[in-house]
Design a protein around this motif. Sequence first.
Motif, PDB file in Angstrom:
ATOM      1  N   THR A  27      -3.096   4.134   5.940  1.00 44.58           N
ATOM      2  CA  THR A  27      -4.247   3.276   5.719  1.00 44.58           C
ATOM      3  C   THR A  27      -5.461   4.053   5.211  1.00 44.58           C
ATOM      4  OG1 THR A  27      -4.841   3.555   8.033  1.00 44.58           O
ATOM      5  CG2 THR A  27      -3.562   1.603   7.472  1.00 44.58           C
ATOM      6  N   PRO A  28      -6.234   3.432   4.345  1.00 40.59           N
ATOM      7  CA  PRO A  28      -7.454   4.070   3.845  1.00 40.59           C
ATOM      8  C   PRO A  28      -8.573   3.982   4.880  1.00 40.59           C
ATOM      9  CG  PRO A  28      -7.158   1.917   2.840  1.00 40.59           C
ATOM     10  CD  PRO A  28      -5.947   2.163   3.684  1.00 40.59           C
ATOM     11  N   GLU A  29      -9.566   4.845   4.740  1.00 40.79           N
ATOM     12  CA  GLU A  29     -10.708   4.797   5.647  1.00 40.79           C
ATOM     13  C   GLU A  29     -11.790   3.903   5.049  1.00 40.79           C
ATOM     14  OE1 GLU A  29     -13.634   8.408   5.032  1.00 40.79           O
ATOM     15  OE2 GLU A  29     -11.582   9.177   5.253  1.00 40.79           O
ATOM     16  N   MET A  86       0.830  -1.212   0.000  1.00 44.98           N
ATOM     17  CA  MET A  86       0.000   0.000   0.000  1.00 44.98           C
ATOM     18  C   MET A  86       0.861   1.258   0.000  1.00 44.98           C
ATOM     19  SD  MET A  86      -3.291  -0.584   2.388  1.00 44.98           S
ATOM     20  CE  MET A  86      -4.536  -1.793   2.011  1.00 44.98           C
ATOM     21  N   ASN A  87       1.931   1.251   0.782  1.00 45.96           N
ATOM     22  CA  ASN A  87       2.820   2.415   0.809  1.00 45.96           C
ATOM     23  C   ASN A  87       3.501   2.629  -0.537  1.00 45.96           C
ATOM     24  OD1 ASN A  87       2.261   3.151   3.447  1.00 45.96           O
ATOM     25  ND2 ASN A  87       3.913   1.918   4.295  1.00 45.96           N
ATOM     26  N   ALA A  88       3.897   1.548  -1.206  1.00 46.92           N
ATOM     27  CA  ALA A  88       4.547   1.664  -2.517  1.00 46.92           C
ATOM     28  C   ALA A  88       3.561   2.147  -3.584  1.00 46.92           C
ATOM     29  CB  ALA A  88       5.144   0.327  -2.932  1.00 46.92           C
ATOM     30  N   LEU A  89       2.310   1.732  -3.471  1.00 48.67           N
ATOM     31  CA  LEU A  89       1.319   2.087  -4.475  1.00 48.67           C
ATOM     32  C   LEU A  89       0.729   3.474  -4.259  1.00 48.67           C
ATOM     33  CD1 LEU A  89      -0.091   0.954  -6.989  1.00 48.67           C
ATOM     34  CD2 LEU A  89      -1.872   0.080  -5.479  1.00 48.67           C
ATOM     35  N   THR A 128      -8.930  -7.086   0.704  1.00 51.18           N
ATOM     36  CA  THR A 128      -9.218  -5.667   0.878  1.00 51.18           C
ATOM     37  C   THR A 128      -9.267  -4.986  -0.480  1.00 51.18           C
ATOM     38  OG1 THR A 128      -8.022  -5.680   2.976  1.00 51.18           O
ATOM     39  CG2 THR A 128      -8.479  -3.530   2.014  1.00 51.18           C
ATOM     40  N   ALA A 129     -10.324  -4.204  -0.687  1.00 54.65           N
ATOM     41  CA  ALA A 129     -10.437  -3.383  -1.894  1.00 54.65           C
ATOM     42  C   ALA A 129     -10.162  -1.945  -1.495  1.00 54.65           C
ATOM     43  CB  ALA A 129     -11.831  -3.493  -2.485  1.00 54.65           C
ATOM     44  N   TYR A 131     -10.273   5.001   0.102  1.00 54.85           N
ATOM     45  CA  TYR A 131     -11.420   4.397   0.775  1.00 54.85           C
ATOM     46  C   TYR A 131     -11.307   2.888   0.599  1.00 54.85           C
ATOM     47  CZ  TYR A 131     -13.079   9.174   0.196  1.00 54.85           C
ATOM     48  OH  TYR A 131     -13.173  10.547   0.206  1.00 54.85           O
ATOM     49  N   SER A 132     -11.854   2.126   1.552  1.00 46.94           N
ATOM     50  CA  SER A 132     -11.686   0.682   1.455  1.00 46.94           C
ATOM     51  C   SER A 132     -12.905  -0.091   1.940  1.00 46.94           C
ATOM     52  CB  SER A 132     -10.465   0.238   2.259  1.00 46.94           C
ATOM     53  OG  SER A 132     -10.724   0.358   3.644  1.00 46.94           O
TER      54      SER A 132
END
Length: 153
Positions: free
Chosen positions: A55-57, A47-50, A128-129, A138-139
């Motif tokens: 973290t998303p909410e 997630m950090n690389a992308l 997780t989306a 958002y997730s």
Amino acid sequence: MSINRRTVVKAIATGGALIGASVLMPKIAFAAWSKDAFQAKDQTAAMNALFDSATPEESAEVTLKAPDIAENGAVVPVTVVSTLSDVESMSIFIEGNPSPLAAEFIIPAGTKADVSTRVRMGKTTKVTAVVKANGKLYSAAKEVKVTIGGCGG
């Protein structure tokens, strides 16, 4: 109908040009590919690389559809739908996989944010989306139980 040498040479040159162009096309298609995100070994690093972000909410405007129990981990159907406006991308992460980032979809402006794919899962884990819209993340997440391993199992 007779074929002369000039026609044959022209056909060979055209064929060679088409083959040469087809060799370059995959490089153009992968130009925006995030190699570090797809090669990350844990979900946080991916997630950090992308996204270069924390973290998303969680959001009710992001819907993740996946089976509660996947009978075959090699082909688990996953659908992500969002009612958010100005969706830029949709990504699917599988926490317990060797490479957690399973897919990233770039959503063109004015397009309905709705993607479906099949992913491989090696074991029971959380899917997780993550939807990027208006510069925010958002997730939605769901635990999927795998009865037959598909990703190395």
